[in-house]
Motif scaffolding. Structure first.
Motif, PDB file in Angstrom:
ATOM      1  N   UNK A   5      -4.270   9.324  12.360  1.00 33.51           N
ATOM      2  CA  UNK A   5      -3.144   9.803  11.241  1.00 33.51           C
ATOM      3  C   UNK A   5      -2.068   8.551  11.011  1.00 33.51           C
ATOM      4  N   UNK A   6      -1.683   8.283  10.115  1.00 31.82           N
ATOM      5  CA  UNK A   6      -0.626   7.233   9.704  1.00 31.82           C
ATOM      6  C   UNK A   6       0.363   7.907   8.592  1.00 31.82           C
ATOM      7  N   UNK A  67       3.263   7.907   1.926  1.00 28.01           N
ATOM      8  CA  UNK A  67       1.896   7.634   2.067  1.00 28.01           C
ATOM      9  C   UNK A  67       1.446   8.410   3.471  1.00 28.01           C
ATOM     10  N   UNK A  68       0.683   9.571   3.322  1.00 32.03           N
ATOM     11  CA  UNK A  68       0.105  10.091   4.540  1.00 32.03           C
ATOM     12  C   UNK A  68      -1.343  10.057   4.574  1.00 32.03           C
ATOM     13  N   UNK A  69      -2.154   9.465   5.713  1.00 31.85           N
ATOM     14  CA  UNK A  69      -3.524   9.356   5.540  1.00 31.85           C
ATOM     15  C   UNK A  69      -4.057   8.822   6.919  1.00 31.85           C
ATOM     16  N   UNK A  84      -7.246  -4.198   8.092  1.00 31.56           N
ATOM     17  CA  UNK A  84      -7.120  -2.749   7.795  1.00 31.56           C
ATOM     18  C   UNK A  84      -6.516  -2.315   6.745  1.00 31.56           C
ATOM     19  N   UNK A  85      -6.848  -0.890   6.404  1.00 29.88           N
ATOM     20  CA  UNK A  85      -6.200  -0.428   4.903  1.00 29.88           C
ATOM     21  C   UNK A  85      -6.058   1.158   5.299  1.00 29.88           C
ATOM     22  N   UNK A  86      -5.268   1.484   4.524  1.00 31.40           N
ATOM     23  CA  UNK A  86      -4.700   3.016   4.800  1.00 31.40           C
ATOM     24  C   UNK A  86      -5.670   3.789   3.685  1.00 31.40           C
ATOM     25  N   UNK A  87      -6.292   5.042   4.390  1.00 33.29           N
ATOM     26  CA  UNK A  87      -7.078   5.815   3.369  1.00 33.29           C
ATOM     27  C   UNK A  87      -6.051   7.021   3.008  1.00 33.29           C
TER      28      UNK A  87
END
Length: 92
Positions: A5-6, A67-69, A84-87
């Motif tokens: 979780x980010x 952003x939460x993902x 990396x990327x954030x989904x």
């Protein structure tokens, strides 16, 4: 469920892009600058489906976003990842 979780806050760098997959799924993609003062940290954010369409009108270059993902490796596994990327699950 994994512990991946980010949550980040940053400034939107450019106009977001929306593309549609051959299956008809909308994909929103944009870049956020989110490093601490003096750092250059830019992350690509990806969101799919109807939430992506709903979020796009809220996103303007220069705007602060939250952003939460989850974090996803772009190629290979974590040992050989190119980046990396954030989904995103939620964009505020």
């Amino acid at each position: 469920m994994t512990g991946n979780r980010i949550e980040l806050e940053g400034r939107l760098l450019a106009q977001p892009e929306v593309r549609v997959t051959p299956a008809g799924t909308p994909v929103l993609r944009f870049t956020v600058e989110c490093g601490a003062p003096g750092e250059e940290l830019r992350l690509v954010i990806v969101m799919t489906g109807e939430p992506a369409i709903a979020a796009k009108p809220l996103l303007e270059p220069g705007r602060q976003v939250k952003v939460i993902g989850r974090l996803r490796a772009l190629k290979g596994n974590l040992k050989t990842a190119v980046g990396f990327e954030v989904v995103a699950e939620l964009i505020e």
